[in-house]
Design an enzyme around this catalytic site. Sequence first.
Site, PDB file in Angstrom:
ATOM      1  N   GLU A 307      47.571  18.358 -26.701  1.00  0.00           N
ATOM      2  CA  GLU A 307      48.535  19.371 -27.124  1.00  0.00           C
ATOM      3  C   GLU A 307      49.255  19.991 -25.924  1.00  0.00           C
ATOM      4  O   GLU A 307      49.381  21.205 -25.806  1.00  0.00           O
ATOM      5  CB  GLU A 307      47.849  20.448 -27.972  1.00  0.00           C
ATOM      6  CG  GLU A 307      47.231  19.860 -29.241  1.00  0.00           C
ATOM      7  CD  GLU A 307      46.629  20.890 -30.185  1.00  0.00           C
ATOM      8  OE1 GLU A 307      46.256  21.976 -29.722  1.00  0.00           O
ATOM      9  OE2 GLU A 307      46.541  20.578 -31.388  1.00  0.00           O
ATOM     10  N   ARG A 352      44.925   9.816 -36.360  1.00  0.00           N
ATOM     11  CA  ARG A 352      44.420  10.862 -35.468  1.00  0.00           C
ATOM     12  C   ARG A 352      42.894  10.953 -35.525  1.00  0.00           C
ATOM     13  O   ARG A 352      42.244  11.285 -34.534  1.00  0.00           O
ATOM     14  CB  ARG A 352      45.064  12.201 -35.859  1.00  0.00           C
ATOM     15  CG  ARG A 352      44.548  13.367 -35.060  1.00  0.00           C
ATOM     16  CD  ARG A 352      45.330  14.625 -35.395  1.00  0.00           C
ATOM     17  NE  ARG A 352      44.657  15.814 -34.895  1.00  0.00           N
ATOM     18  CZ  ARG A 352      45.031  17.046 -35.181  1.00  0.00           C
ATOM     19  NH1 ARG A 352      46.090  17.259 -35.963  1.00  0.00           N
ATOM     20  NH2 ARG A 352      44.368  18.082 -34.701  1.00  0.00           N
ATOM     21  N   LYS A 376      34.376  18.885 -31.557  1.00  0.00           N
ATOM     22  CA  LYS A 376      34.526  19.677 -32.792  1.00  0.00           C
ATOM     23  C   LYS A 376      33.690  19.062 -33.906  1.00  0.00           C
ATOM     24  O   LYS A 376      33.429  17.855 -33.891  1.00  0.00           O
ATOM     25  CB  LYS A 376      35.992  19.746 -33.218  1.00  0.00           C
ATOM     26  CG  LYS A 376      36.857  20.592 -32.288  1.00  0.00           C
ATOM     27  CD  LYS A 376      38.267  20.790 -32.845  1.00  0.00           C
ATOM     28  CE  LYS A 376      39.105  21.616 -31.864  1.00  0.00           C
ATOM     29  NZ  LYS A 376      40.455  21.926 -32.367  1.00  0.00           N
ATOM     30  N   ASP A 381      40.473  18.817 -37.238  1.00  0.00           N
ATOM     31  CA  ASP A 381      40.650  20.119 -36.596  1.00  0.00           C
ATOM     32  C   ASP A 381      40.139  21.265 -37.466  1.00  0.00           C
ATOM     33  O   ASP A 381      40.943  22.003 -38.035  1.00  0.00           O
ATOM     34  CB  ASP A 381      42.140  20.338 -36.286  1.00  0.00           C
ATOM     35  CG  ASP A 381      42.350  21.523 -35.367  1.00  0.00           C
ATOM     36  OD1 ASP A 381      41.353  22.035 -34.833  1.00  0.00           O
ATOM     37  OD2 ASP A 381      43.508  21.942 -35.188  1.00  0.00           O
ATOM     38  N   GLU A 409      41.013  30.099 -38.727  1.00  0.00           N
ATOM     39  CA  GLU A 409      42.394  29.602 -38.641  1.00  0.00           C
ATOM     40  C   GLU A 409      42.816  28.880 -39.908  1.00  0.00           C
ATOM     41  O   GLU A 409      43.946  29.043 -40.382  1.00  0.00           O
ATOM     42  CB  GLU A 409      42.506  28.654 -37.432  1.00  0.00           C
ATOM     43  CG  GLU A 409      43.840  27.940 -37.339  1.00  0.00           C
ATOM     44  CD  GLU A 409      43.912  26.954 -36.173  1.00  0.00           C
ATOM     45  OE1 GLU A 409      42.940  26.881 -35.386  1.00  0.00           O
ATOM     46  OE2 GLU A 409      44.941  26.265 -36.055  1.00  0.00           O
ATOM     47  N   TRP A 559      51.156  16.226 -37.514  1.00  0.00           N
ATOM     48  CA  TRP A 559      51.254  17.659 -37.797  1.00  0.00           C
ATOM     49  C   TRP A 559      51.705  17.908 -39.239  1.00  0.00           C
ATOM     50  O   TRP A 559      51.715  19.032 -39.708  1.00  0.00           O
ATOM     51  CB  TRP A 559      52.231  18.331 -36.810  1.00  0.00           C
ATOM     52  CG  TRP A 559      51.599  18.601 -35.470  1.00  0.00           C
ATOM     53  CD1 TRP A 559      50.289  18.421 -35.147  1.00  0.00           C
ATOM     54  CD2 TRP A 559      52.243  19.079 -34.285  1.00  0.00           C
ATOM     55  NE1 TRP A 559      50.078  18.767 -33.830  1.00  0.00           N
ATOM     56  CE2 TRP A 559      51.259  19.173 -33.276  1.00  0.00           C
ATOM     57  CE3 TRP A 559      53.562  19.442 -33.971  1.00  0.00           C
ATOM     58  CZ2 TRP A 559      51.538  19.612 -31.978  1.00  0.00           C
ATOM     59  CZ3 TRP A 559      53.841  19.888 -32.680  1.00  0.00           C
ATOM     60  CH2 TRP A 559      52.845  19.964 -31.700  1.00  0.00           C
TER      61      TRP A 559
HETATM   62  C1  GCV Z   1      43.689  26.427 -28.665  1.00  0.00           C
HETATM   63  C2  GCV Z   1      44.234  23.619 -33.052  1.00  0.00           C
HETATM   64  C3  GCV Z   1      44.763  25.016 -33.020  1.00  0.00           C
HETATM   65  C4  GCV Z   1      45.247  25.393 -31.635  1.00  0.00           C
HETATM   66  C5  GCV Z   1      44.099  25.158 -30.656  1.00  0.00           C
HETATM   67  C6  GCV Z   1      43.654  23.716 -30.756  1.00  0.00           C
HETATM   68  C7  GCV Z   1      42.467  23.429 -29.859  1.00  0.00           C
HETATM   69  O1  GCV Z   1      45.249  22.691 -32.888  1.00  0.00           O
HETATM   70  O2  GCV Z   1      45.781  25.150 -33.958  1.00  0.00           O
HETATM   71  O3  GCV Z   1      45.652  26.733 -31.634  1.00  0.00           O
HETATM   72  O4  GCV Z   1      44.480  25.473 -29.343  1.00  0.00           O
HETATM   73  O5  GCV Z   1      43.251  23.445 -32.065  1.00  0.00           O
HETATM   74  O6  GCV Z   1      41.368  23.433 -30.364  1.00  0.00           O
HETATM   75  O7  GCV Z   1      42.661  23.202 -28.675  1.00  0.00           O
END
Ligand code: GCV
Length: 718
Positions: A307, A352, A376, A381, A409, A559
């Site tokens: 990212e 992804r 993770k 995500d 989130e 996305w």
């Molecule tokens: C800190 C997701 C979130 C991002 C976050 C990313 C990550 O994409 O939306 O805000 O960035 O995960 O875990 O690095």
Amino acid sequence: MWRKLLAILSALLVFAASNQAHAEDGYDLWLRYRPLPESQQKQYAARLTHFVAPTHRPTILAAAEELQRGLEGLIGYRIVQRETVMGDGAVLVTTKGSPLLEGVDLPFDRIGAEGYLIRSIALYGKRVTVIAGNSDVGALYGVFALLKRIQLGQPIDSLDLTDAPRLRVRVLDHWDNLDRYVERGYAGQSLWDWQKLPRYSDPRYTDYARANASIGINGAVLTNVNANADVLRPEYLAKVKALADVFRPWGIRVYLTARFSAPIEIGGLKTADPLDPAVAAWWRAKADAIYGVIPDFGGFLVKANSEGQPGPADYHRSHAEGANMLADALAPHGGIVMWRAFVYSAQNAEDRHKQAYDEFAPLDGKFRDNVLLQVKNGAIDFQPREPFHPLFGAMPRTPLMMEFQITKEYLGFATHLAYLGTMWEEALASDTFRPGRGNTVARVLETPVDAGAVTGMAGVANIGSDRNWSGSQFDQANWYAFGRFAWNPEDKAEAIARDWAAMTWGDDPAVSGPIVEMMMGSREAVVDYMTPLGLGHQMATGHHYGPGPWIADLARPEWNPTYYSRADTGGIGFDRTATGSDALSQYAPDVAKRWGSLATVPDRLLLWFHHVPWDYRMKSGRTLWDELVTRYDAGVAYVAGMQARWAGLKGRIDAQRWAEVRDFLAIQRDEAQWWRDASIAYFQSLSKRPLPAGHAAPPHDLDWYKAIRTPYAPGNGG
Ligand code: GCV
């Protein structure tokens, strides 16, 4: 007559005083220490008359003060310190080797470096409670364990307890920027007031550390993984040191995020190539400087080549080469690198779901001993539901640590009541079948890859400057549960919820019982009204607030919600079997087989792994379309049920917290309905099927939902 009046007056006074005592706003978290019923107070008091502890040591002093604070609240008096055992009821807070324990046989070999034992013994002919560890922090954890027992009204007469954390690194990751903006934060600003540090240390820093220590968290990454190199400058390190000094007595180390391009940005170098000797030397000097200021600095957390973050791939180097260079700089000081596996690329057309595995699995065994790969829980995500990440079990020669997201989130921000303990238990209890049956994700995390290797768990914090810390009363439960799972990844979500509810809302089963029931189904409800049956990432763009299943025009394919649902007029779901992206092949054959067959894949993961027609016949006998609608409605109904339960608790809970939760549940109800209506409107435009009997049509047409804009939803950028 006078007597009667006096009695009424004093009753009124008692009532007013107890009301006063119960004016609560959530600041005290699960450490409320409210007075116990008098009969219980008396029983405990006889067992807790004075304490003996080497309080010249900062951590033992912290433990002793917590004991005093807790008992003062719970049983109504301040326990005093004595030089030695003065009679029955002494509490010894100490460590192995204490002269006081000479000749006493205690199982110190069972509790490791940070565990504790609590034992009722006779010492010098007196009835004594020993709380001890091999280290001071072990004794501190023991004090919190004793206080918890008392908070829960459990007996402390003949104690024989031992406990020890199963993971070594138990950290909160704060996605906090230096201007106090918190990425994905829904609880106000960052706690870290960089501008006032180091001269002014907010007293909240101590309460933050106390709360963490009470659940065994032993580290805090202070800064965002989308990193800013400035935090590595000397003036910021002085501020970091001030925080480290506050946290140290509570057993908490500080860590920082290391921006991979820092040697260029703040070091004046032309490159950040990890194999360039000048770059390695720069990081070594930086590590030396940090440890010069903070001798127990924990290490670095790094998000690289993901990212938009810089990383070793910018120089055609591997993640191992990047991580090892930093690890070598930290190793002489005992520091670690937590290197994130959350890596995917817009240039890569591959599913992804597969990209992190493809990148990291071949690097197994190539990382230094002081590197932990932070993975993770799922491959996409932090969705409301994901299958476990295929990297767990697939890198037997690399220490893997879990990364959970405590901040919600993707689960309704602070206002939706969603207890994440059940989600984490589901992930941790998943069987990787690698190398064979029974090696759950929890076991993968707990088993060091070699003697002395590091183990760990990280949670993306949901903490901010809001008075209630987490943005909502119930989100405190997720902070609490994270600490418990980091301590013991095989713990049970329901037991954790029970403890939290009793400590946070009171020990009355008529209160804590319904609260636990609400919590236990709450995450599944969010799954149902947002992404049922294995759907994922259907949220609106950027801020992820509200539904956006129709979105298909974003620059990066992955996305777009449509990338994940793959819904069309024929059906819905992402084919990740061999006929599709074949992501399933990244799992052990037993797992791939079970999830790869329509006959055995559980409903909850159906659309994650399969694309099926709208009229596909589900195990319930309904068509897929009917089942989908039924799930959306079940999610909304669950929230209505929580509202009704909460209404039933009115008067049994302090007014301020009760009203806040009532109002948040009303918001959740409206938003659950919005999710349900918008999603059904969109999917119905493709399925072209009528709603099953008894399920109402969305009140608006699809365009109405598409037109909703919420550009100022929190958490998405500074
Ligand atoms: C800190 C997701 C979130 C991002 C976050 C990313 C990550 O994409 O939306 O805000 O960035 O995960 O875990 O690095």
